[in-house]
Motif scaffolding. Structure first.
Motif, short mmCIF file in Angstrom:
data_model
loop_
_atom_site.label_atom_id
_atom_site.label_comp_id
_atom_site.label_asym_id
_atom_site.label_seq_id
_atom_site.Cartn_x
_atom_site.Cartn_y
_atom_site.Cartn_z
N UNK A 103 0.79 -1.26 0.27
CA UNK A 103 -0.20 -0.18 0.16
C UNK A 103 0.68 1.45 0.26
N UNK A 104 1.45 1.16 0.77
CA UNK A 104 2.97 2.13 0.47
C UNK A 104 3.21 2.76 -0.55
N UNK A 105 4.21 1.54 -1.54
CA UNK A 105 4.59 1.44 -2.73
C UNK A 105 3.33 2.14 -3.24
N UNK A 106 2.22 1.53 -3.27
CA UNK A 106 1.07 1.83 -4.52
C UNK A 106 0.84 4.22 -4.59
N UNK A 107 0.91 3.85 -3.40
CA UNK A 107 1.28 5.61 -2.49
C UNK A 107 1.50 6.24 -3.13
N UNK A 108 2.76 6.24 -2.93
CA UNK A 108 3.87 6.91 -3.31
C UNK A 108 3.81 6.43 -4.97
N UNK A 109 3.30 6.13 -5.82
CA UNK A 109 3.48 5.47 -7.58
C UNK A 109 2.21 6.55 -8.24
N UNK A 110 1.21 6.41 -7.17
CA UNK A 110 0.26 7.49 -7.66
C UNK A 110 0.01 8.71 -7.66
N UNK A 111 1.09 8.78 -6.36
CA UNK A 111 1.85 10.28 -6.91
C UNK A 111 2.20 10.79 -7.76
#
Length: 252
Positions: A210-218
């Motif tokens: 989830x942390x990785x996905x959120x960074x990539x989404x930003x």
């Protein structure tokens, strides 16, 4: 881990609200603060009657009503506004992820009916092909595929479109922290992407998806918005540079 998620999600909230004064994720139990986040995500404000002095629960319950009116399936979420008022970290983290999922990530893929994961992976893979060709870097998930930093470098490289900034042919898979530091530093400088994670968190044995996905989404949103003016190094960038020097020295 919950500790990592608390820090990453807090960084995302600070970024969304443009407010670095928020110190903990549990600060969202403050109804006024939570209503500000809801406004940023939905463009809907809590309405206050003139002369009234609303309670914290009023702000929280009104914010939940707005979320439901905007399509978030409140009944499927384990967190209630009463839970928010109690300030339990795990409960608040769960809700923040639901908000990020529904209002921030899924909105980037409007034709997927909320099932955005495969489309997001396809976008990452397409960026990698643009940078490295069809037999270059492979992206098949949101954890192991990003551990050595090559995928992140390729995504940023495809957006920068200048081979002199990230030289993909010179990068080594066994220098994960150095690769990740390079990608995150360029993303920060060129596109204004906040360093929500540290390089070693990307390269951990069990990265938090989830942390990785959120960074990539930003990152994706910032890339689509286009480059920003170069910004001065801040403390986060200094940390990244020290990590790069350490990783380069270790890998030399």
């Amino acid at each position: 881990s919950q500790t990592q998620q608390a820090r990453v999600f807090l960084g995302w909230i600070k970024y969304i609200l443009e407010d670095n004064s928020i110190n903990t994720i549990t600060a969202l139990k403050n109804g006024i603060l939570f209503s500000r986040l809801v406004y940023k995500l939905t463009d809907r404000e809590v309405r206050i009657s003139p002369g009234s002095e609303p309670s914290n629960l009023f702000y929280l319950s009104s914010s939940f009503s707005i979320l439901e009116e905007c399509g978030l399936p409140i009944a499927a979420i384990t967190c209630t506004y009463e839970d928010m008022d109690e300030g339990d970290e795990e409960t608040i983290l769960s809700l923040v992820w639901e908000l990020a999922d529904f209002f921030y990530i899924a909105k980037q893929f409007p034709d997927c009916n909320g099932l955005w994961k495969s489309r997001f992976l396809a976008w990452c893979q397409d960026c990698c092909r643009q940078s490295c060709g069809p037999r270059g870097v492979s992206v098949t998930d949101f954890h192991k595929s990003f551990q050595n930093g090559l995928a992140l470098c390729a995504i940023v490289d495809s957006a920068v479109k200048n081979p002199n900034i990230i030289s993909m042919s010179e990068l080594k898979a066994d220098r994960a922290e150095s690769n990740l530091t390079l990608a995150m530093s360029v993303a920060r400088r060129v596109f204004g992407v906040p360093a929500l994670l540290n390089p070693w968190e990307f390269s951990a044995a069990l990265p938090d998806e989830r942390s990785t996905i959120l960074y990539l989404a930003v990152l994706r949103r910032c890339i689509l918005a286009g480059p920003v003016d170069p910004i001065p190094l801040d403390e986060a960038d200094d940390d990244l540079l020290r990590a790069a020097q350490h990783a380069s020295a270790w890998g030399a």
